[in-house]
Design a protein around this motif. Structure first.
Motif, PDB file in Angstrom:
ATOM      1  N   VAL A  60       0.756  -1.251   0.061  1.00 15.54           N
ATOM      2  CA  VAL A  60      -0.144   0.150  -0.091  1.00 15.54           C
ATOM      3  C   VAL A  60       0.808   1.260   0.019  1.00 15.54           C
ATOM      4  CG1 VAL A  60      -1.661   1.198   1.302  1.00 15.54           C
ATOM      5  CG2 VAL A  60      -1.879  -1.183   1.086  1.00 15.54           C
ATOM      6  N   TYR A  61       1.821   1.149   0.707  1.00 14.94           N
ATOM      7  CA  TYR A  61       2.683   2.522   0.986  1.00 14.94           C
ATOM      8  C   TYR A  61       3.395   2.965  -0.498  1.00 14.94           C
ATOM      9  CZ  TYR A  61       6.982   5.291   2.425  1.00 14.94           C
ATOM     10  OH  TYR A  61       7.696   6.178   2.306  1.00 14.94           O
ATOM     11  N   THR A 136      -8.066  -1.128   8.695  1.00 18.22           N
ATOM     12  CA  THR A 136      -8.467  -0.319   7.564  1.00 18.22           C
ATOM     13  C   THR A 136      -7.450  -0.601   6.318  1.00 18.22           C
ATOM     14  OG1 THR A 136      -8.912   1.654   8.923  1.00 18.22           O
ATOM     15  CG2 THR A 136      -8.288   1.999   6.521  1.00 18.22           C
ATOM     16  N   ILE A 137      -6.315  -0.837   6.582  1.00 24.44           N
ATOM     17  CA  ILE A 137      -5.309  -1.282   5.531  1.00 24.44           C
ATOM     18  C   ILE A 137      -5.715  -2.942   4.864  1.00 24.44           C
ATOM     19  CG2 ILE A 137      -2.932  -1.897   4.730  1.00 24.44           C
ATOM     20  CD1 ILE A 137      -3.486   1.124   5.013  1.00 24.44           C
ATOM     21  N   GLU A 139      -8.565  -4.105   5.149  1.00 25.73           N
ATOM     22  CA  GLU A 139      -9.905  -4.322   4.389  1.00 25.73           C
ATOM     23  C   GLU A 139     -10.034  -3.581   2.977  1.00 25.73           C
ATOM     24  OE1 GLU A 139     -13.269  -3.590   6.820  1.00 25.73           O
ATOM     25  OE2 GLU A 139     -12.828  -5.023   8.190  1.00 25.73           O
ATOM     26  N   TYR A 140      -9.154  -2.299   3.042  1.00 29.58           N
ATOM     27  CA  TYR A 140      -9.560  -1.724   2.084  1.00 29.58           C
ATOM     28  C   TYR A 140      -8.303  -1.249   1.115  1.00 29.58           C
ATOM     29  CZ  TYR A 140     -13.883  -0.766   3.974  1.00 29.58           C
ATOM     30  OH  TYR A 140     -15.257  -1.031   4.737  1.00 29.58           O
ATOM     31  N   GLY A 141      -6.888  -1.413   1.653  1.00 32.90           N
ATOM     32  CA  GLY A 141      -5.907  -1.567   0.849  1.00 32.90           C
ATOM     33  C   GLY A 141      -5.786   0.070   0.390  1.00 32.90           C
ATOM     34  N   VAL A 142      -5.090  -0.057  -0.936  1.00 33.43           N
ATOM     35  CA  VAL A 142      -4.849   1.297  -1.538  1.00 33.43           C
ATOM     36  C   VAL A 142      -6.322   2.075  -1.858  1.00 33.43           C
ATOM     37  CG1 VAL A 142      -4.189   2.316  -3.705  1.00 33.43           C
ATOM     38  CG2 VAL A 142      -2.736   0.679  -2.638  1.00 33.43           C
ATOM     39  N   PRO A 146      -7.730   8.501   1.113  1.00 36.06           N
ATOM     40  CA  PRO A 146      -6.825   9.016   2.182  1.00 36.06           C
ATOM     41  C   PRO A 146      -7.017   8.449   3.599  1.00 36.06           C
ATOM     42  CG  PRO A 146      -8.222  10.721   1.717  1.00 36.06           C
ATOM     43  CD  PRO A 146      -8.772   9.407   0.742  1.00 36.06           C
ATOM     44  N   PHE A 147      -7.741   7.292   3.765  1.00 42.92           N
ATOM     45  CA  PHE A 147      -8.066   6.676   4.908  1.00 42.92           C
ATOM     46  C   PHE A 147      -8.999   7.561   5.980  1.00 42.92           C
ATOM     47  CE2 PHE A 147      -3.547   5.648   3.544  1.00 42.92           C
ATOM     48  CZ  PHE A 147      -3.947   4.364   2.966  1.00 42.92           C
ATOM     49  N   THR A 148      -9.585   8.544   5.514  1.00 48.92           N
ATOM     50  CA  THR A 148     -10.627   9.202   6.378  1.00 48.92           C
ATOM     51  C   THR A 148     -11.947   8.306   6.633  1.00 48.92           C
ATOM     52  OG1 THR A 148     -11.487  10.175   4.443  1.00 48.92           O
ATOM     53  CG2 THR A 148      -9.703  11.473   5.269  1.00 48.92           C
ATOM     54  N   LEU A 149     -12.564   8.947   7.618  1.00 53.96           N
ATOM     55  CA  LEU A 149     -13.856   8.330   7.696  1.00 53.96           C
ATOM     56  C   LEU A 149     -14.981   8.461   6.544  1.00 53.96           C
ATOM     57  CD1 LEU A 149     -14.380   9.423  11.725  1.00 53.96           C
ATOM     58  CD2 LEU A 149     -13.511   7.084  10.699  1.00 53.96           C
ATOM     59  N   ALA A 150     -14.687   9.671   6.084  1.00 54.79           N
ATOM     60  CA  ALA A 150     -15.662   9.689   4.927  1.00 54.79           C
ATOM     61  C   ALA A 150     -15.253   8.939   3.722  1.00 54.79           C
ATOM     62  CB  ALA A 150     -15.242  11.067   4.569  1.00 54.79           C
ATOM     63  N   ARG A 151     -14.062   8.552   3.424  1.00 55.99           N
ATOM     64  CA  ARG A 151     -13.551   7.610   2.426  1.00 55.99           C
ATOM     65  C   ARG A 151     -14.071   6.301   2.705  1.00 55.99           C
ATOM     66  NH1 ARG A 151     -13.368   6.171  -2.446  1.00 55.99           N
ATOM     67  NH2 ARG A 151     -11.734   4.837  -3.247  1.00 55.99           N
TER      68      ARG A 151
END
Length: 566
Positions: A60-61, A136-137, A139-142, A146-151
């Protein structure tokens, strides 16, 4: 920690250090992180889950960091500099120097690190987005960037929308792949599977239950193919080892997603996977027909196809008819296997058991709860037989070798299926044996009375015979009659709180240590039990110190716990 905002420069700096490290030893000024999104990665080389997660985070990074606004900082929990350097060498991001233990300890406390791997994600202002970044990473990876709650909410909404408008393509196609692979590595477009009934087979070769079911699924698959049915299976591999995956792929006749495909984790979440193996059925229209048909295939084989609600309704009616017509011979006789074993290896024809009440005793020597329960069952067996009741027990072993079977069976006064007998698997499937010990009561007509006879024997002993609902209702009526006139509450010198007369199934008295059943004077706050006789209210005990009959105690308690299958 969500909604907490940190000044990143002061958070990571100290009076004598204003830099972080790269794995080549280069120093990077902390003020270069200003305006970047950050991940604080608490991890260690000695931690297996960390070593498993780190490659996922690296992947991901490597993609996200190209945007230029994201950085990860490794906060080690290693105990020596050599281990730190070796582990850090596999990481493309920054790290707190190993020597700065004060800073590392401060960050551990600040971000409430109670276990690793732990990933705290901060936005460009230093605000903590989540401390559950690992999940989070995973489950959703890239896609989570930007890993926000909204995203994350946006992705969840997309998943819900995808479920409402599900197609085979929406399930199996990703932005980087529109194909599945065959055993020889050839690619087959997902579009070529549209219009078929497709089974998504979640499996790991390391699970014996998966290996066992795969053999049965291969048989069903090949029979359906031979009949020309429009059916396909796609393996969703969950193996961590690529060699194991390759061996698995070579042994199966169907298709697969690639090893460690990014869609695997998404599909696990999408179908809310809870057990292995799981076979999800997707209908010709691309909609989910059934979330898991493993049990149906185990019980009915090819007859379960095409796995529609109508087919399962039909199978239920067939099963009801079978249950109504069930006889002892229909469940205990298979081909020329028409006998059970008595003592000294004597073969007892199943026909000699006809008309008797039978307990099928699923058990094993290696199972501590089985060994703990056995004395109680033997005691009930002798008491029932002493009344000249037409009754017998048949031991059905889950032992791992003949010697263990022989040793365990030697201590039993009843009959058994031979060790390794194929009827054991048939009976386990029929009665859905998922844990042992288990007792199934078969009535004199040959029909099933109850699959819960183990609990009845544990509660009522020989009095439960013949294990029918009518008999249990009689016992319960007697239990209610017994306590008439007993006080609802007592105060006893052994406990500081008032004790309430309570139905407690099976317990151990905190006064005398003996096992008790049904009624207890109980303190819920302290989980304290007192036998009625120890509280001097049991009419039969006259308040004396006479103890109930001792039971076998070998460090295990028959309190309903079971040895469950792996």
């Amino acid at each position: 920690m969500a909604d907490v905002t940190h000044d990143v420069l002061s958070l990571l700096s100290s009076p004598d250090k204003d830099f972080l490290l790269r794995n080549n030893g280069d120093q990077v000024k902390i003020d270069s992180l200003k305006g970047k999104k950050l991940g604080l990665y608490f991890s260690a080389s000695w931690c297996g889950p960390c070593r498993s997660f780190t490659p996922t985070l690296v992947e991901v990074y490597n993609e996200v960091s190209q945007k230029g606004d994201f950085e990860v900082i490794f906060v080690t929990a290693d105990e020596d500099d050599e281990s730190f350097k070796s582990y850090f060498s596999k990481m493309p991001w920054l790290a707190i120097p190993f020597s700065d233990s004060e800073m590392r300890n401060h960050l551990d406390e600040l971000f409430h690190v109670r276990g690793i791997p732990h990933l705290a994600l901060l936005d460009e202002s230093g605000k903590v987005i989540t401390e559950d970044g690992v999940e989070t990473i995973r489950e959703y990876g890239v896609d989570g960037y930007p890993f926000t709650l909204a995203r994350i909410q946006e992705l969840k909404d997309q998943e819900e929308e995808a479920k409402r408008n599900q197609t085979l393509r929406s399930i199996l196609v990703s932005h980087s792949r529109d194909f599945v692979i065959s055993a020889d590595g050839k690619k087959l477009l997902v579009s070529e599977l549209e219009g078929k009934t497709v089974g998504l087979y979640f499996c790991s070769a390391s699970y014996r239950s998966c290996s066992d079911f795969t053999l049965q699924l291969v048989e069903v698959y090949e029979k359906l193919k031979a009949k020309g049915e429009n059916f396909e299976v796609v393996l969703i591999p969950l193996d961590d080892d690529e060699e194991s995956f390759k061996e698995e792929l070579e042994s199966i006749p169907w298709l697969s997603l690639p090893f460690k495909d990014k869609s695997n984790e998404k599909l696990i979440r999408y179908f809310e996977l809870s057990t292995l193996p799981t076979l999800v059925i997707i209908g010709p229209d691309g909609k989910t027909l059934n979330p898991n048909v493993v049990e149906a295939i185990e019980e009915h084989g090819i007859a379960a196809f095409p796995f529609t609600p109508e087919k399962f309704a039909e199978l239920i009616e067939i099963e009801k008819a079978k249950e109504a017509a069930q006889t002892l011979e229909s469940i205990l006789v298979s081909g020329d296997q028409d006998y059970v074993l008595g003592k000294d290896g004597v073969k007892v024809p199943v026909s000699e058991l006809k008309g008797k009440n039978i307990l099928l005793y699923f058990s094993a020597h290696w199972c501590p709860p089985c060994r703990a329960f056995l004395p109680k069952l033997i005691d009930a067996y002798h008491k029932i037989k002493a009344k000249d009741n037409p009754f017998e027990v048949v031991f059905i072993s889950s032992d791992r070798d003949q010697a263990s079977f022989d040793e365990f069976f030697a201590g039993m006064p009843w009959l058994a299926l031979p060790f390794g007998d194929s009827r054991k698997a048939l009976l386990s499937r029929k009665f859905k044996v998922s844990g042992i010990p288990m007792l199934v009561a078969i009535g004199s007509s040959g029909r099933t009375v109850t699959k819960e006879a183990r609990d009845l024997v544990a509660l009522y002993g020989a009095d439960a015979y013949p294990f029918t609902e009518e008999r249990i209702e009689e016992i319960e009526a007697g239990n209610e009659e017994t306590v008439k006139g007993w006080p609802e509450k007592v105060i006893h010198e052994t406990h500081e709180h008032e004790l309430m007369l309570t139905r407690r199934r099976i317990y151990y008295c905190d006064e005398c240590g003996d096992e008790g059943h049904i009624w207890s004077y109980y303190c819920e706050e302290c989980d304290f039990d007192l036998h009625p006789k120890c509280a001097s209210v049991d009419k039969g005990s006259k308040g004396d110190d006479t103890k109930e009959e001792e039971i076998s105690k070998d460090g295990w308690v028959c309190d309903g716990e079971v040895c469950s299958k792996a």
